[in-house]
Design a protein around this motif. Structure first.
Motif, mmCIF file in Angstrom:
data_model
loop_
_atom_site.group_PDB
_atom_site.id
_atom_site.type_symbol
_atom_site.label_atom_id
_atom_site.label_comp_id
_atom_site.label_asym_id
_atom_site.label_seq_id
_atom_site.Cartn_x
_atom_site.Cartn_y
_atom_site.Cartn_z
ATOM 1 N N UNK A 178 0.820 -1.217 0.000
ATOM 2 C CA UNK A 178 0.000 0.000 0.000
ATOM 3 C C UNK A 178 0.855 1.268 0.000
ATOM 4 N N UNK A 179 2.121 1.140 0.410
ATOM 5 C CA UNK A 179 2.993 2.315 0.487
ATOM 6 C C UNK A 179 3.750 2.571 -0.813
ATOM 7 N N UNK A 180 3.563 1.707 -1.807
ATOM 8 C CA UNK A 180 4.293 1.841 -3.071
ATOM 9 C C UNK A 180 3.374 2.338 -4.174
ATOM 10 N N UNK A 181 3.899 3.040 -5.158
ATOM 11 C CA UNK A 181 3.047 3.547 -6.249
ATOM 12 C C UNK A 181 2.565 2.411 -7.143
ATOM 13 N N UNK A 182 1.431 2.634 -7.754
ATOM 14 C CA UNK A 182 0.873 1.656 -8.689
ATOM 15 C C UNK A 182 1.879 1.397 -9.803
ATOM 16 N N UNK A 183 2.113 0.133 -10.105
ATOM 17 C CA UNK A 183 3.032 -0.228 -11.170
ATOM 18 C C UNK A 183 4.455 -0.477 -10.713
ATOM 19 N N UNK A 184 4.747 -0.168 -9.455
ATOM 20 C CA UNK A 184 6.101 -0.427 -8.952
ATOM 21 C C UNK A 184 6.380 -1.927 -8.920
ATOM 22 N N UNK A 185 5.373 -2.712 -8.528
ATOM 23 C CA UNK A 185 5.521 -4.166 -8.488
ATOM 24 C C UNK A 185 4.960 -4.758 -9.767
ATOM 25 N N UNK A 186 5.776 -5.509 -10.464
ATOM 26 C CA UNK A 186 5.369 -6.203 -11.682
ATOM 27 C C UNK A 186 4.994 -7.631 -11.308
ATOM 28 N N UNK A 187 3.678 -7.906 -11.277
ATOM 29 C CA UNK A 187 3.196 -9.229 -10.889
ATOM 30 C C UNK A 187 3.267 -10.191 -12.079
ATOM 31 N N UNK A 188 3.382 -11.472 -11.772
ATOM 32 C CA UNK A 188 3.468 -12.472 -12.828
ATOM 33 C C UNK A 188 4.733 -12.340 -13.644
ATOM 34 N N UNK A 189 5.786 -11.812 -13.040
ATOM 35 C CA UNK A 189 7.048 -11.551 -13.743
ATOM 36 C C UNK A 189 8.143 -12.425 -13.149
ATOM 37 N N UNK A 190 8.052 -13.717 -13.393
ATOM 38 C CA UNK A 190 9.085 -14.633 -12.944
ATOM 39 C C UNK A 190 10.340 -14.460 -13.782
#
Length: 376
Positions: free
Chosen positions: A114-126
């Motif tokens: 919740x403390x990170x901006x949208x798009x900072x975490x790339x999900x499904x990116x193994x």
């Protein structure tokens, strides 16, 4: 501080997300790559006690003290030790005392996300591979996709890190211990005797070369582990992982109140083989790469240092990057300090794993509790 650095973090666990949050808070560009499809793809594991000098310190650097207080369970710091006959040998005198409140892994991860901006975490990116460009920068490869280039790639991707082989040839080794995990829902309403048995915090039960560890989680959920010293292929042939009560056959003669844990458990079990990297694991510095958390110093869970060490890694690496203009120098300073800092915790964890289920493990556990938890 060099805000022009492009930093990739592989892994969205507590360590990777803490690092991302601290760097983002100070204006640095960070991209996190996580193989899971989203934050709720799988259960994140049990409860954690965050230490004031490490996990909580890292959250202060991240500006998340208030968020932590909203999810911390100070009332669940209790500890109980029992033998297999059901005799209570130790109970923490005040479960609400102390500076190491419990927090569920899922809640902690969500507070960080919740403390990170949208798009900072790339999900499904193994990430399948990390390739050097020859100038100290690196690219990440996800199937046919290429990400980067990055000035720094941080492996926060756990025990079986894809980044670690670029720095170290060591792989985690099996400790000889296997945990069979089970869960009990709505324990206070549906199973009051079991709720009283476990108490407010953690219950350890030792006897006859076996052990049961049960932790109280949030929302009246218990997470337990039946602990055996066995070969890695033992569970497949000896435990029906779709039938929790099958564990009772391996605890014959134990007190009925203890065996009731297995009758109340959810059907599905999880088998977890406990691995660790060698005590003193380290690597030669390589510009543009480093490791934090389990990728750097995987330990057995005895001692509760793993997540705390990972979050402190994140805080210290971030501080070096923020105060040292040269990225390589910053990383090298972090690594040199981290290698020495984690040694005592890794040694203690290794000793805990070695003595677990030994002939005197109950006496050692009792001595540890009296030394560390009883007020002086």
């Amino acid at each position: 501080m060099n805000t022009s650095l492009r930093i990739a973090i592989v892994g969205a666990g507590p360590g990777g997300l803490t690092l991302a949050r601290i760097l983002h808070r100070h204006g640095m560009t960070v991209s996190v790559f996580e193989r899971e499809s989203g934050p709720f793809e799988r259960p994140q594991g049990g409860t954690l006690d965050l230490h004031a000098e490490s996990g909580q310190l890292a959250l202060r650097h991240a500006g998340l003290e208030d968020a932590f207080k909203r999810i911390a369970r100070y009332e669940d710091q209790g500890s109980r030790l029992m033998n297999h006959h059901g005799h209570l040998l130790y109970e923490a005198p005040n479960p609400e005392a102390g500076e190491r409140p419990e927090v569920d892994r899922t809640a902690l991860r969500q507070a960080l996300l919740d403390s990170l901006p949208l798009g900072c975490v790339n999900w499904g990116a193994g990430i399948d591979a990390v390739h050097p460009l020859g100038d100290g920068r690196w690219t990440l490869h996800q199937g046919a996709l290429t990400h980067g280039p990055f000035d720094l790639v941080v492996g926060a991707d756990g025990a079986w890190s894809k980044v670690r082989p670029l720095l170290s040839h060591y792989q985690p080794q099996y400790s000889g211990l296997t945990f069979i995990e089970f869960g009990i829902d709505e324990v206070d309403n549906l199973h009051p005797p079991i709720a009283r048995l476990v108490g407010r915090g953690k219950l350890d039960i030792d006897g006859e070369a076996r052990s049961i560890i049960v932790q109280r989680n949030a929302n009246a959920h218990l997470r337990g582990y039946a602990v055996f010293r066995v070969p890695t292929d033992w569970a497949a042939s000896h435990i029906d992982l779709s039938f929790a009560a099958s564990l009772k056959t391996h605890f014959e003669g134990w007190h009925p109140d203890i065996l009731a844990l297995f009758d109340a458990a959810n059907a599905q079990l999880e088998c977890r083989h406990i691995h660790a990297l060698p005590v003193g694991h380290r690597w030669a510095h390589r510009p543009g790469l480093t490791l934090i958390g389990d990728a750097a110093h995987l330990m057995s869970p005895f001692g509760g240092e793993g997540v705390n060490a990972a979050m402190l890694d994140a805080a210290e690496l971030a501080q070096h990057l923020l105060k040292t203009p040269d990225c390589s120098q910053a990383v090298q300073a972090y690594e040199n300090h981290m290698f020495e800092r984690v040694m005592p915790a890794a040694q203690g964890s290794a000793e805990g794993a070695a003595t677990q289920l030994s002939h005197d493990s109950l006496a050692l556990s009792l001595a540890h509790l009296h030394h560390h938890l009883t007020p002086q």
